[in-house]
Design a protein around this motif. Structure first.
Motif, mmCIF file in Angstrom:
data_model
loop_
_atom_site.group_PDB
_atom_site.id
_atom_site.type_symbol
_atom_site.label_atom_id
_atom_site.label_comp_id
_atom_site.label_asym_id
_atom_site.label_seq_id
_atom_site.Cartn_x
_atom_site.Cartn_y
_atom_site.Cartn_z
ATOM 1 N N TYR A 145 -14.611 -49.511 35.566
ATOM 2 C CA TYR A 145 -14.943 -49.977 34.226
ATOM 3 C C TYR A 145 -14.771 -48.788 33.294
ATOM 4 O O TYR A 145 -15.257 -47.680 33.590
ATOM 5 C CB TYR A 145 -16.379 -50.497 34.131
ATOM 6 N N VAL A 146 -14.106 -49.002 32.158
ATOM 7 C CA VAL A 146 -13.874 -47.930 31.182
ATOM 8 C C VAL A 146 -14.545 -48.320 29.876
ATOM 9 O O VAL A 146 -14.319 -49.430 29.364
ATOM 10 C CB VAL A 146 -12.371 -47.692 30.964
ATOM 11 N N MET A 147 -15.397 -47.433 29.337
ATOM 12 C CA MET A 147 -16.005 -47.668 28.034
ATOM 13 C C MET A 147 -15.647 -46.532 27.089
ATOM 14 O O MET A 147 -15.310 -45.420 27.518
ATOM 15 C CB MET A 147 -17.526 -47.808 28.131
ATOM 16 N N ALA A 148 -15.710 -46.819 25.784
ATOM 17 C CA ALA A 148 -15.450 -45.806 24.767
ATOM 18 C C ALA A 148 -16.342 -46.069 23.569
ATOM 19 O O ALA A 148 -16.701 -47.223 23.292
ATOM 20 C CB ALA A 148 -13.980 -45.814 24.348
ATOM 21 N N ILE A 149 -16.714 -45.006 22.860
ATOM 22 C CA ILE A 149 -17.524 -45.123 21.651
ATOM 23 C C ILE A 149 -17.078 -44.083 20.639
ATOM 24 O O ILE A 149 -16.394 -43.116 20.959
ATOM 25 C CB ILE A 149 -19.037 -44.947 21.936
ATOM 26 N N ASN A 150 -17.511 -44.285 19.392
ATOM 27 C CA ASN A 150 -17.286 -43.295 18.343
ATOM 28 C C ASN A 150 -18.096 -42.038 18.612
ATOM 29 O O ASN A 150 -19.212 -42.096 19.141
ATOM 30 C CB ASN A 150 -17.708 -43.841 16.976
ATOM 31 N N ALA A 151 -17.549 -40.910 18.204
ATOM 32 C CA ALA A 151 -18.259 -39.645 18.309
ATOM 33 C C ALA A 151 -17.649 -38.681 17.311
ATOM 34 O O ALA A 151 -16.569 -38.927 16.751
ATOM 35 C CB ALA A 151 -18.165 -39.075 19.721
ATOM 36 N N SER A 152 -18.336 -37.588 17.061
ATOM 37 C CA SER A 152 -17.759 -36.529 16.252
ATOM 38 C C SER A 152 -16.513 -36.006 16.957
ATOM 39 O O SER A 152 -16.557 -35.642 18.125
ATOM 40 C CB SER A 152 -18.778 -35.399 16.079
ATOM 41 N N GLY A 153 -15.376 -35.999 16.251
ATOM 42 C CA GLY A 153 -14.144 -35.564 16.882
ATOM 43 C C GLY A 153 -13.355 -36.690 17.509
ATOM 44 O O GLY A 153 -12.386 -36.436 18.224
ATOM 45 N N GLY A 154 -13.741 -37.935 17.258
ATOM 46 C CA GLY A 154 -12.969 -39.067 17.763
ATOM 47 C C GLY A 154 -13.677 -39.826 18.859
ATOM 48 O O GLY A 154 -14.872 -39.660 19.098
ATOM 49 N N SER A 155 -12.938 -40.655 19.565
ATOM 50 C CA SER A 155 -13.512 -41.544 20.574
ATOM 51 C C SER A 155 -13.800 -40.787 21.863
ATOM 52 O O SER A 155 -12.972 -40.005 22.340
ATOM 53 C CB SER A 155 -12.538 -42.685 20.880
ATOM 54 N N GLN A 156 -14.979 -41.046 22.439
ATOM 55 C CA GLN A 156 -15.306 -40.517 23.753
ATOM 56 C C GLN A 156 -15.183 -41.632 24.784
ATOM 57 O O GLN A 156 -15.547 -42.781 24.527
ATOM 58 C CB GLN A 156 -16.721 -39.930 23.765
ATOM 59 N N VAL A 157 -14.673 -41.280 25.970
ATOM 60 C CA VAL A 157 -14.341 -42.252 27.012
ATOM 61 C C VAL A 157 -15.077 -41.884 28.294
ATOM 62 O O VAL A 157 -15.112 -40.714 28.691
ATOM 63 C CB VAL A 157 -12.819 -42.277 27.280
ATOM 64 N N ALA A 158 -15.681 -42.891 28.943
ATOM 65 C CA ALA A 158 -16.341 -42.701 30.230
ATOM 66 C C ALA A 158 -15.802 -43.745 31.207
ATOM 67 O O ALA A 158 -15.598 -44.908 30.842
ATOM 68 C CB ALA A 158 -17.852 -42.829 30.099
ATOM 69 N N VAL A 159 -15.579 -43.330 32.453
ATOM 70 C CA VAL A 159 -15.046 -44.190 33.502
ATOM 71 C C VAL A 159 -16.108 -44.351 34.582
ATOM 72 O O VAL A 159 -16.682 -43.358 35.041
ATOM 73 C CB VAL A 159 -13.759 -43.593 34.102
ATOM 74 N N TYR A 160 -16.373 -45.599 34.997
ATOM 75 C CA TYR A 160 -17.397 -45.885 36.003
ATOM 76 C C TYR A 160 -16.779 -46.616 37.184
ATOM 77 O O TYR A 160 -15.957 -47.525 36.995
ATOM 78 C CB TYR A 160 -18.520 -46.738 35.395
ATOM 79 N N ASP A 161 -17.168 -46.213 38.385
ATOM 80 C CA ASP A 161 -16.747 -46.932 39.576
ATOM 81 C C ASP A 161 -17.403 -48.307 39.579
ATOM 82 O O ASP A 161 -18.623 -48.436 39.450
ATOM 83 C CB ASP A 161 -17.145 -46.156 40.835
#
Length: 856
Positions: A145-161
């Motif tokens: 599963y891949v999620m992304a959110i707004n953050a300072s400096g652009g989008s941050q992405v996290a990947v979960y098994d």
């Protein structure tokens, strides 16, 4: 849009940088049935040349984690028009409450809370930042599963098994996937994450803080625990593409945006998906529809394909929006109903002048209200401290879901409405509820309990889309006490492989206090229409509030729902909720949750085939085989049977086999080989693979393109033979050749083509060179068609002469022939010394004959 080209210093007689229109005029007509057709792409981007990077996500620099005291980052929403304009006063006032809400309130069916639907399979604390809003988005793939959110400096992405819920590697910024260019240095957020199930690849996107760019990143495979080749495209739009939302479709990645590039209109975009998946230069086409009168912020939502069964061949893309006629047609509103509007986008990558938007197709629905503290205010739903949150009333929420089921096609979506529609309401003003809807297209029998309005049955059933059901989800928290009603909004909705629906959303209330929380509900495909039957279940109970002030008003902007592509049943949702312990700065946190209807699927076989098309040249009665296609079979729903593979009815002259032709109970991969001889029908042939596993039968269609000879020579169209004064940046066009899969175009200064200016192979019937042709020169050109049997003969050679166009470095002498009616004093400031890349745009408003000469 106008194409311009840099002028290189020290080059005489290079292309002058004169603006050239990108496309022909758009034609708007009305069909006999009253539906509008807008034909001709209004804008076509220059080709975006991809950049690539091969990297494992563990090698990417870790994004800066949230720390206590971090400032709140506010991402502005773009309004066009006066956001403080008063709401229109309908000529026909609306009274009472939402007409569908009572049906949900009164539902007491036996399916409520069935099985273990109310127990999440995964409930993961997602990555968080202090961005306002943080725009949580995500999707589920085969393994992660891949999620992304707004953050300072652009989008941050996290990947979960997917199986463990553990994060794979560190959180990274989307911009770090591929180095170089504006995308890498100016990523600004509004991320979208999609898993392209037809291609088995990830699609990640964001916009930039500099320019009008959308940056699109494609993985090379589905498994992000492995090293990937990331391919990035940077598309520069004619205006800032605010709030972009995407949909995967076979012919394009379709995009809607809150973009004001054309006055009084909003755009539909199509990105060339086939070129992007192939890593080739790709373009974007743009067409527009008229704005809704009442909203300063608006975007039509593109449909996103769920599942591996594509829509019917060449089916157009779909966009939808809602029309509250009290807000947008106040002078002629119907107080008893409102509308959903569906648009079809037919994109022609070969000839953009043929691309068209058809619609709107209008679907009457029960009355709803977009007036939530007006039509533009961010403040609507109060938190326990009274600070109100943004309702996002303007759009059908992300995502609008399309799925093709065995007996019908389905579209499901949702929007926020006010339970209070007008005076004498039972409910307080600005009370949020979720209006959800399901459209179907297909030849199933008409359900006996279909919701009819005034006894009217849609006569187009079986021919086109029809409203199958709609509902307003607002169960009373305290039965019989409407004043205690909580606000529900920001829904994410999906449909599984059995046609069951899952929906998750935010809940907030001032008194008795409910901090912004996340909950979910659902229904089975055959449940009573118009209601969510499976109860309401908690994902996360909120704590705290977002603070006070402007930044505290923003909320989510969207949540996101997907369905597992492997089992076709498990819903995966990401959403924003309040957690003052994890994030004391502004209480914003995110949850990733998975849940499913326990009855979904039953025993079955999931068929995964990354490539489903093959081509073969079959000039004789001897069968010729194409390269094998890898196909993976996976048991679902507890199936424990040997899987036998066959091809029960192949077209004439076509053969098909699988090696091995049987797989064990655990499934596995087989190689499908398609072949043909010269008795087969030329062009595409559909071959159906059948898998029988005990009581289960599953099928998958493959396409074999058959040709028996190389294609004929094309007929050249433009530039005209013998033409003079042709631009040094012409568009070459030629006729379609039957059976051709590509075309090779060559240009030379010699009719013997001993050397060439360029030799390019393209899939369409037009080509614009990326570098300027020599000016004041006779150019010879020819084209040949290609297919799986090889290249055909070249066309007849044509020639034309380019215009005398000048561009030079400072102080290099050129003829001084002034153009009548044009000023001879062109002053360029800010340039001195060696000029190596000078972009000059000249607007000519006078009619003239002769050469254009520019003195620098």
């Amino acid at each position: 849009m106008y194409r311009t080209r840099p002028c290189k210093a020290g080059i005489v007689l290079a292309a002058i940088c004169v603006a050239m229109p990108a496309t022909a005029a758009t034609l708007e007509t009305t069909r006999a049935d009253g539906v509008t057709v807008r034909q001709g792409a209004e804008w076509v981007s220059p080709p975006s040349h991809p950049a690539t990077n091969r990297v494992h996500i563990s090698e990417l620099p870790a994004a800066r984690a949230w720390k206590p005291g971090d400032p709140i980052i506010e991402v502005p929403r773009q309004f066009y028009g006066d956001p403080n304009a008063p709401s229109p006063i309908p000529v026909n006032p609306v009274f009472g409450d939402d007409p569908l809400a009572a049906r949900q309130r009164n539902f007491r069916g036996p399916e409520r809370g069935a099985g273990n639907f109310g127990t999440p399979i995964r409930n993961i604390e997602g990555v968080r930042t202090t961005a306002s809003p943080n725009d949580p988005t995500g999707d589920v793939g085969t393994l992660q599963y891949v999620m992304a959110i707004n953050a300072s400096g652009g989008s941050q992405v996290a990947v979960y098994d997917k199986d463990t819920g553990n994060q794979v590697g560190a959180t990274f910024t989307m911009a770090s996937l591929v180095a170089g260019g504006t995308c890498a240095t100016s990523g600004a957020g509004d991320p979208i994450v999609l898993f392209d199930e037809l291609a088995n690849r990830w699609v990640l996107t964001e916009f930039t803080g500099t320019g009008n760019l959308l940056c699109v990143y494609l993985s090379s495979s589905d498994d992000l625990s492995q090293t990937q080749t990331w391919t990035r495209y940077a598309f520069n739009f004619p205006a800032f593409p605010d709030y972009p939302k995407y949909g995967v479709w076979p012919q394009a990645y379709f995009v809607g945006a809150n973009e004001n590039g054309t006055s009084g209109r909003r755009p539909f975009y199509a990105m060339d998906r086939a070129k992007m998946l192939a890593g080739q230069p790709a373009t974007v086409q743009r067409l527009t529809i008229p704005n809704l009168a009442g909203f300063g912020f608006q975007m039509a939502q593109p449909a996103d394909l769920f599942g591996t069964t594509p829509p019917p061949l060449d089916a157009p893309g779909i966009f939808m929006r809602h029309r509250d006629d009290e807000a947008h047609n106040a002078g002629s509103n119907n107080p008893n109903g409102d509308f959903l509007e569906l648009f079809e986008f037919n994109v022609d990558w070969t000839t953009p002048a043929n691309s068209a938007i058809v619609g709107p197709f209008t679907f009457p629905v029960a009355e709803f209200s977009s007036n939530l503290n007006g039509l533009s205010a961010f403040q609507a739903f109060p938190q326990p401290n009274g600070q109100r949150l943004d309702p996002l009333r303007e759009t059908v929420m992300h995502r609008l879901v399309y799925r093709r089921l065995p007996n019908y096609e389905v579209l499901v979506g949702n929007l926020v409405t006010d339970l209070y529609l007008g005076p004498s309401s039972t409910y307080p003003d600005d009370t949020g509820a979720i209006r959800w809807f399901e459209l179907r297209r297909g030849p199933e029998p008409l359900p006996s309990d279909v919701l009819l309005r005034d006894g009217f049955e849609d006569p187009s059933f079986g021919l086109g889309w029809r409203l199958h059901q709609e509902g307003t989800y607002a169960p009373e928290d305290v039965p019989g006490v409407p004043a205690d009603q909580a606000d529900r909004w920001m829904g994410g909705i999906g449909v599984d492989q059995d046609g069951n629906i899952g929906m998750a959303f935010n809940v907030v209330r001032q008194t008795p206090a409910i901090s912004a929380s996340l909950r979910y509900t659902g229904r089975l495909a055959n449940d009573p229409l118009g209601v969510m039957t499976q109860g309401e279940h908690v994902i996360a109970s909120g704590t705290g509030v977002t603070g006070t002030g402007t930044a505290a008003q923003r909320w989510g902007d969207y949540n996101d729902m997907g369905v597992d592509p492997v089992d076709g049943c498990t819903f995966w949702f990401v959403g924003n909720y309040a957690n003052s312990t994890l994030n004391p700065s502004n209480a914003r946190a995110n949850k990733v949750v998975a849940f499913r209807h326990p009855t979904c699927g039953g025993p079955g076989v999931a068929i995964s085939a990354p490539v489903t098309t093959a081509s073969v040249c079959a000039p004789s009665p001897t069968t010729v085989n194409a390269a094998p296609l890898a196909v993976t079979l996976t048991p679902t729903g507890g199936l424990n049977e040997t899987m036998a593979i066959s091809f029960p009815a192949t077209p004439t002259g076509v053969s098909a086999n699988a090696t091995p032709a049987s797989l064990p109970e655990a499934g596995g991969t087989t190689q499908v080989t398609l072949g043909a001889n010269n008795t087969a029908t030329t062009g595409p042939n559909t071959v159906t693979m059948q898998v029988v596993a005990g009581p289960v039968t599953a099928t998958r269609d493959f396409t074999l393109n058959v040709q028996t000879a190389s294609p004929a020579a094309p007929a050249l169209t433009t530039p005209a033979d013998g033409a003079t004064g042709v631009s040094t940046s012409p568009t070459f066009t030629w006729g379609v050749v039957s059976g051709a899969t590509s075309y090779t175009i060559e240009a030379s200064t010699s009719n013997t083509f001993g050397t060439t200016i360029f030799s390019e192979t393209v899939t369409g019937t037009s080509f614009t060179p990326s570098s300027a042709l020599p000016s004041a020169t006779e150019i010879f050109w020819r084209v040949r068609a290609n297919n799986v049997c090889g290249p055909g003969a070249f066309s007849t050679i044509r020639s034309f002469t380019t215009a005398a166009e000048y561009c030079r470095a400072p102080n290099l002498a050129i003829p001084d022939n002034n153009l009548t009616g044009v000023s001879d004093n062109l002053v360029i400031t800010g340039a001195s010394g060696n000029v190596t890349n000078l972009d000059v745009r000249v607007n000519i408003t006078h009619t003239y004959v002769g050469d254009l000469r520019l003195r620098l």
